[in-house]
Design a protein around this motif. Sequence first.
Motif, PDB file in Angstrom:
ATOM      1  N   ARG A   1     -26.007  14.216 -24.742  1.00 37.13           N
ATOM      2  CA  ARG A   1     -27.160  14.781 -24.031  1.00 37.13           C
ATOM      3  C   ARG A   1     -26.777  16.115 -23.395  1.00 37.13           C
ATOM      4  NH1 ARG A   1     -28.052   9.401 -21.843  1.00 37.13           N
ATOM      5  NH2 ARG A   1     -27.328  10.165 -19.842  1.00 37.13           N
ATOM      6  N   GLN A   2     -25.558  16.184 -22.826  1.00 37.50           N
ATOM      7  CA  GLN A   2     -25.083  17.420 -22.212  1.00 37.50           C
ATOM      8  C   GLN A   2     -25.024  18.543 -23.237  1.00 37.50           C
ATOM      9  OE1 GLN A   2     -21.236  16.237 -20.856  1.00 37.50           O
ATOM     10  NE2 GLN A   2     -21.969  15.537 -18.858  1.00 37.50           N
TER      11      GLN A   2
ATOM     12  N   TYR B   1     -18.720  34.875 -18.213  1.00 37.08           N
ATOM     13  CA  TYR B   1     -17.642  33.895 -18.160  1.00 37.08           C
ATOM     14  C   TYR B   1     -17.724  33.050 -16.889  1.00 37.08           C
ATOM     15  CZ  TYR B   1     -15.298  35.768 -22.256  1.00 37.08           C
ATOM     16  OH  TYR B   1     -14.995  36.142 -23.524  1.00 37.08           O
ATOM     17  N   ALA B   2     -18.147  33.665 -15.795  1.00 34.49           N
ATOM     18  CA  ALA B   2     -18.287  32.927 -14.542  1.00 34.49           C
ATOM     19  C   ALA B   2     -19.349  31.838 -14.678  1.00 34.49           C
ATOM     20  CB  ALA B   2     -18.634  33.879 -13.400  1.00 34.49           C
ATOM     21  N   LYS B   3     -20.467  32.167 -15.325  1.00 33.69           N
ATOM     22  CA  LYS B   3     -21.519  31.168 -15.573  1.00 33.69           C
ATOM     23  C   LYS B   3     -20.970  30.027 -16.428  1.00 33.69           C
ATOM     24  CE  LYS B   3     -24.566  31.317 -18.898  1.00 33.69           C
ATOM     25  NZ  LYS B   3     -25.609  31.740 -19.810  1.00 33.69           N
ATOM     26  N   ASN B   4     -20.279  30.367 -17.503  1.00 39.37           N
ATOM     27  CA  ASN B   4     -19.702  29.333 -18.370  1.00 39.37           C
ATOM     28  C   ASN B   4     -18.695  28.470 -17.622  1.00 39.37           C
ATOM     29  OD1 ASN B   4     -21.223  30.410 -20.419  1.00 39.37           O
ATOM     30  ND2 ASN B   4     -19.535  31.508 -21.363  1.00 39.37           N
TER      31      ASN B   4
ATOM     32  N   ILE C   1     -20.181  26.645 -25.340  1.00 42.19           N
ATOM     33  CA  ILE C   1     -20.140  25.217 -25.044  1.00 42.19           C
ATOM     34  C   ILE C   1     -18.740  24.664 -25.265  1.00 42.19           C
ATOM     35  CG2 ILE C   1     -20.982  22.944 -25.752  1.00 42.19           C
ATOM     36  CD1 ILE C   1     -23.666  24.343 -26.409  1.00 42.19           C
ATOM     37  N   ALA C   2     -18.097  25.108 -26.337  1.00 42.57           N
ATOM     38  CA  ALA C   2     -16.741  24.638 -26.638  1.00 42.57           C
ATOM     39  C   ALA C   2     -15.796  25.083 -25.548  1.00 42.57           C
ATOM     40  CB  ALA C   2     -16.289  25.189 -27.981  1.00 42.57           C
TER      41      ALA C   2
END
Length: 129
Positions: A112-113, A55-58, A128-129
């Motif tokens: 692109r992202q 979750y930290a990465k996201n 991603i959402a």
Amino acid sequence: MDEAAFRSFYNRYAPALRRYLVRVLLDRSLIDDFLQESFLRFLNASAAATLSDEYAKNYLFRIATNLMRDHFRKAQPVALDDRAACLDSRNESLADREDMRRVLQELPPRERQLLWLAYVEQFSHREIA
């Protein structure tokens, strides 16, 4: 988050975040600023220390995405250069790379992202959402 934990987190995710920023921003002068600002905002977030690693990465990538979104709202769209236009694939022919560059050049920064996060960083659609 103590210094050792942050250093470990930074070492794991800074390279991936930098690649993401390079592919979307295309402006070398902004990449380091956005990288630094993303980690700074992450550290200043009260919930950051309690998040699991995934979750930290996201959350970190969401911060970077929001920074870029704000930037693109203020700026004119820029064309992709040849180096940042296509995904690094050794097996693609030169013609395929040129086609990919042309197609990506036509996409808005947000799309692109999304493509970068899904197919290069391999985030799930839910992440991603």
